[in-house]
Design a protein around this motif. Structure first.
Motif, PDB file in Angstrom:
ATOM      1  N   PHE A   1      14.892  26.054  10.794  1.00 27.70           N
ATOM      2  CA  PHE A   1      16.033  25.663   9.974  1.00 27.70           C
ATOM      3  C   PHE A   1      16.373  26.759   8.978  1.00 27.70           C
ATOM      4  O   PHE A   1      15.517  27.561   8.600  1.00 27.70           O
ATOM      5  CB  PHE A   1      15.717  24.371   9.195  1.00 27.70           C
ATOM      6  N   THR A   2      17.627  26.788   8.536  1.00 23.91           N
ATOM      7  CA  THR A   2      18.027  27.605   7.392  1.00 23.91           C
ATOM      8  C   THR A   2      18.268  26.665   6.211  1.00 23.91           C
ATOM      9  O   THR A   2      18.718  25.530   6.385  1.00 23.91           O
ATOM     10  CB  THR A   2      19.289  28.416   7.679  1.00 23.91           C
ATOM     11  N   PHE A   3      17.971  27.169   4.984  1.00 23.42           N
ATOM     12  CA  PHE A   3      18.085  26.364   3.770  1.00 23.42           C
ATOM     13  C   PHE A   3      18.965  27.127   2.784  1.00 23.42           C
ATOM     14  O   PHE A   3      18.547  28.150   2.236  1.00 23.42           O
ATOM     15  CB  PHE A   3      16.708  26.089   3.166  1.00 23.42           C
ATOM     16  N   ASP A   4      20.185  26.643   2.557  1.00 23.50           N
ATOM     17  CA  ASP A   4      21.122  27.339   1.683  1.00 23.50           C
ATOM     18  C   ASP A   4      20.639  27.412   0.253  1.00 23.50           C
ATOM     19  O   ASP A   4      20.970  28.355  -0.480  1.00 23.50           O
ATOM     20  CB  ASP A   4      22.492  26.645   1.713  1.00 23.50           C
TER      21      ASP A   4
ATOM     22  N   ILE B   1      21.108  22.305   4.869  1.00 20.09           N
ATOM     23  CA  ILE B   1      19.992  22.501   5.794  1.00 20.09           C
ATOM     24  C   ILE B   1      20.560  22.492   7.215  1.00 20.09           C
ATOM     25  O   ILE B   1      21.139  21.491   7.650  1.00 20.09           O
ATOM     26  CB  ILE B   1      18.923  21.403   5.649  1.00 20.09           C
ATOM     27  N   ARG B   2      20.401  23.580   7.929  1.00 24.46           N
ATOM     28  CA  ARG B   2      20.993  23.700   9.263  1.00 24.46           C
ATOM     29  C   ARG B   2      19.942  24.147  10.273  1.00 24.46           C
ATOM     30  O   ARG B   2      19.095  24.996   9.962  1.00 24.46           O
ATOM     31  CB  ARG B   2      22.149  24.704   9.270  1.00 24.46           C
TER      32      ARG B   2
ATOM     33  N   HIS C   1      17.131  17.347  10.285  1.00 28.56           N
ATOM     34  CA  HIS C   1      16.099  17.422   9.251  1.00 28.56           C
ATOM     35  C   HIS C   1      16.048  16.117   8.466  1.00 28.56           C
ATOM     36  O   HIS C   1      17.032  15.395   8.334  1.00 28.56           O
ATOM     37  CB  HIS C   1      16.399  18.581   8.297  1.00 28.56           C
TER      38      HIS C   1
ATOM     39  N   TYR D   1      21.893  18.308   1.437  1.00 24.71           N
ATOM     40  CA  TYR D   1      21.504  18.024   2.823  1.00 24.71           C
ATOM     41  C   TYR D   1      22.344  18.832   3.804  1.00 24.71           C
ATOM     42  O   TYR D   1      21.840  19.315   4.815  1.00 24.71           O
ATOM     43  CB  TYR D   1      21.640  16.527   3.099  1.00 24.71           C
TER      44      TYR D   1
ATOM     45  N   ALA E   1       9.511  24.463   9.957  1.00 26.77           N
ATOM     46  CA  ALA E   1      10.533  24.799   8.964  1.00 26.77           C
ATOM     47  C   ALA E   1      11.288  26.073   9.327  1.00 26.77           C
ATOM     48  O   ALA E   1      12.457  26.235   8.932  1.00 26.77           O
ATOM     49  CB  ALA E   1       9.891  24.933   7.585  1.00 26.77           C
TER      50      ALA E   1
ATOM     51  N   PRO F   1      12.245  26.481   2.097  1.00 24.50           N
ATOM     52  CA  PRO F   1      11.771  25.101   2.210  1.00 24.50           C
ATOM     53  C   PRO F   1      10.485  24.906   1.414  1.00 24.50           C
ATOM     54  O   PRO F   1       9.787  25.865   1.081  1.00 24.50           O
ATOM     55  CB  PRO F   1      11.500  24.946   3.703  1.00 24.50           C
TER      56      PRO F   1
ATOM     57  N   LEU G   1      12.995  17.160  -1.011  1.00 21.26           N
ATOM     58  CA  LEU G   1      13.740  16.556   0.095  1.00 21.26           C
ATOM     59  C   LEU G   1      14.149  15.121  -0.220  1.00 21.26           C
ATOM     60  O   LEU G   1      15.238  14.675   0.157  1.00 21.26           O
ATOM     61  CB  LEU G   1      12.900  16.576   1.378  1.00 21.26           C
TER      62      LEU G   1
END
Length: 525
Positions: free
Chosen positions: A146-149, A95-96, A117, A92, A143, A153, A84
Motif C-alpha cells: 500500500f501507499t500512505f499519503d 491509503i491506496r 485496507h 482513509y 504494508a 504505516p 488506523l
C-alpha cells in the motif's frame, strides 16, 4: 399497518412510522467509492486463517456456515492501532493499494485482485484466500503493498487482515484494468458494466429493514477467490456470511461485459427464528428529481442513483414505481408469487438530466434481480427513508418471502444480478420515462403528467387510459401523442377529497390488452 388493495394486480402494505435508526451513509472510498453502511455492531465467529494452504472444494463454505450456525454468535472486534482506528474519510482515501502488487498481476490473466485496507468505518477483519488447484492459500497483509499519503504505516502491524477487496478487469479497453466490482462493509458489494460509474449497492442479505426496532446487518467475514484459468471470461468468489440470527454460504460467478452479470448461489442457516429477511437486497440513493423536488435549492435538475423500482410479476405484469424522498419512512410491499424479476433502475440516462460533471449520475447502473428458482409467495419490499443529503443511502428493495426461517432451518436460493443500463426484459411495452405533477383543476386537485418512451411502430388508434386510486377520485384522463419525444403523454387529475394517502395506478391499454407497463405512485397529503 395500512393495507391498500389495487385493482387485480398487487397489494401494497405501508408502514409509515419514522425510524431514524435506519439512516446510513453513502460515501466514496479509496479509488472506487464503495457504498458504506453506518457504524454498526456486527458479531461473528470468524474463519481462522492459517499460514499453510488447506484443501478446498464447493462444500467447504456451506459446511463451515452450517457448523457455525449451531454455535453461539461471538462479537467481531477490531483491534487496530489508534492511527488506523481514528482515520477520517480523507485519511482513509489516502491509503491506496499498489496496482503492481495485485493478486495475479503479470500472470496474463483477465482478472486481478486488490485488497481494501482496514480503517475508518471498516475496522473488522475480513479473511481472504486464493483458491488454486484445490488448495486455499491465505492472503496475508503486507504494508508494503500500500501507499500512505499521510506518512508511513504504523510499525509492526503484523497480519491484521483486510476490510474487503476489489476485482479489476479490462472492462472498458483491452490495455487497462478497470475496477469491476468491490466487496466492502458488512455484506455490501457493487459492480460495474461497461461505461458505468459506481452507484447503488447490493447486499448478501437484509434482516428487518424498516422495522421500528432496528435492522440487523449480516456481514461477509471471509472470502475464497478462485484463480481463473487463462482466457476465462468469468471469476468465482465464495463468501461466508454471519450475523446474530443466521449464517450463510455464498457463491458468486462474475461475468463482466456491457452488462456485468453475477450468478449467485446462497445457502442460509438460521440460528434462531428469522422473519422479515430480504433476498437479493439493493441499496440506493434518491434525493430529488423534477417530479419530486419539494423545496430543494440546487442547480442540478436531479440527484439520485436510482429513480424507480421495476418489477416483473409471476403473472408477467410489468410494474414501475417512481422513487421518492418521503417526509416520513415508507415501507411498501408488492405482494406476488414466483416473481420473474425486480430491481432499482436509473432510467434518466442523459447528462442534461443531472448537469453534474463530478458525480456522473447519468452513468449509474441499475440492478436487476432475476430469480433462477421458484421463490414462492412473498413480496418485493421497498423502503424509502427521508434524507436531506446525497451522501445517505435511503432506498432499499428486496424480496421478502412470506414464510420466515425456523430455528435450525436451512434454505437455498439462486438468482442472477444484472448491473445494467437497461434490464433484460421482453420488448413491446411502452415504459413511463418521466413522471411530473403539479396543481390540477379544482381545489386540492393534483395533476399527473406521464410521458412514455417512443413508439416502436405505427399506432393507428390511441390506447385508453386505465387509471385508479385507492382514495380520492380520478378526473380528466387524457392520452395524446407527444411529438417532441415520439411517445405518448398521459395526464389526469387526482381529487384527493381530504384523503391523507392514496395509491394510484395507471396503464395504457388497447382492446388486445396492455400496451404499457403499469405505473404506480403513492401520494401522501
Amino acid at each position: 399497518m395500512e393495507v391498500v388493495v389495487l385493482p387485480e394486480r398487487f397489494r401494497i402494505s405501508a408502514i409509515r412510522d419514522a425510524a431514524p435508526t435506519l439512516r446510513r451513509r453513502h460515501l466514496a472510498v479509496v479509488a472506487g467509492a464503495a457504498a458504506l453502511a453506518a457504524p454498526r455492531q456486527i458479531s461473528t465467529a470468524r474463519a481462522t486463517s492459517a499460514a499453510a494452504p488447506s484443501s478446498f472444494d464447493a462444500q467447504i463454505v456451506p459446511t463451515l456456515a452450517r457448523e457455525l450456525s449451531t454455535r453461539p454468535h461471538r462479537p467481531r472486534r477490531g483491534n487496530l492501532p489508534r492511527v488506523l482506528d481514528t482515520l477520517d474519510y480523507d485519511g482513509y482515501r489516502g491509503i491506496r493499494f499498489r496496482a503492481e502488487r495485485a493478486l495475479w498481476a503479470g500472470a496474463g490473466l483477465d482478472f486481478q485482485v486488490q485488497p481494501h485496507h482496514l480503517g475508518f468505518l471498516f475496522k473488522e477483519r475480513v479473511d481472504l484466500f486464493e483458491v488454486a488447484d484445490g488448495q486455499a492459500m491465505p492472503i496475508s497483509y503486507d504494508a508494503s503493498h500500500f501507499t500512505f499519503d499521510n506518512g508511513p504505516p504504523p510499525a509492526d502491524l503484523g497480519d491484521i487482515g483486510f476490510a474487503g477487496f476489489r476485482i479489476t478487469h479490462p472492462l472498458n479497453r483491452p490495455d487497462h484494468f478497470d475496477e469491476l466490482c468491490s466487496f466492502l462493509g458488512a455484506s455490501y458489494f457493487r459492480a460495474l458494466g461497461r461505461g458505468h460509474a459506481y452507484g447503488l449497492s447490493a447486499r448478501g442479505l437484509s434482516i428487518r429493514t424498516g422495522h421500528p426496532q432496528g435492522e440487523e446487518f449480516p456481514a461477509f467475514t471471509a472470502f475464497w477467490i478462485e484463480r481463473p484459468a487463462p482466457g476465462a471470461r468469468s471469476i468465482v468468489v465464495h463468501a461466508l456470511l454471519e450475523s446474530q440470527s443466521l449464517t450463510g454460504a455464498y457463491r458468486f460467478a462474475i461475468a463482466p461485459g456491457a452488462s456485468t452479470v453475477m450468478e449467485v448461489q446462497a445457502e442460509i442457516f438460521a440460528r434462531v427464528a428469522v422473519d422479515g429477511f430480504g433476498i437479493a437486497p439493493g441499496t440506493s440513493m434518491f434525493l430529488f428529481n423534477p417530479g419530486h423536488r419539494g423545496t430543494v435549492s440546487d442547480f442540478r435538475p436531479a440527484v439520485h442513483d436510482s429513480d424507480g423500482l421495476l418489477m416483473r410479476t409471476g403473472r408477467d405484469v410489468q410494474i414501475w414505481r417512481p422513487l421518492s424522498n418521503p417526509r416520513r419512512l415508507q415501507v411498501s410491499g408488492f405482494q406476488d408469487s414466483a416473481p420473474r424479476g425486480f430491481g432499482l433502475m436509473q432510467r434518466a440516462r442523459d447528462f442534461a438530466d443531472y448537469q453534474d460533471l463530478e458525480a456522473s449520475y447519468h452513468r449509474r447502473p441499475g440492478l436487476w434481480v432475476e430469480p433462477m428458482d421458484e421463490w414462492g409467495p412473498g413480496e418485493v419490499q421497498l423502503v424509502e427513508i427521508p434524507t436531506p443529503s446525497e451522501i445517505h443511502d435511503n432506498i432499499v428493495a428486496a424480496w421478502v418471502p412470506r414464510e420466515g426461517l425456523k430455528a435450525g432451518e436451512a434454505r437455498r436460493v439462486r438468482y442472477r444480478l444484472h448491473w445494467v443500463s437497461e434490464p433484460p426484459l421482453p420488448g413491446g411495452l411502452l415504459r413511463f420515462a418521466a413522471t411530473r405533477s403539479g396543481a390540477g383543476n379544482g381545489s386540492g386537485a393534483l395533476r399527473f403528467v406521464l410521458d412514455t418512451t417512443p413508439l416502436q411502430g405505427r399506432m393507428d388508434t390511441l390506447p385508453q387510459a386505465q387509471v385508479s386510486a385507492s382514495a380520492g377520485r380520478i378526473a380528466n384522463p387524457v392520452v395524446q401523442p407527444n411529438p417532441e419525444t415520439g411517445g405518448l403523454r398521459l395526464s389526469f387529475d387526482l381529487e384527493t377529497d381530504r384523503s391523507r394517502l392514496s395509491e394510484v395506478a395507471a396503464v395504457l391499454a388497447s382492446e388486445a390488452g396492455p400496451v404499457s407497463e403499469t405505473w404506480t405512485f403513492r401520494w401522501t397529503g
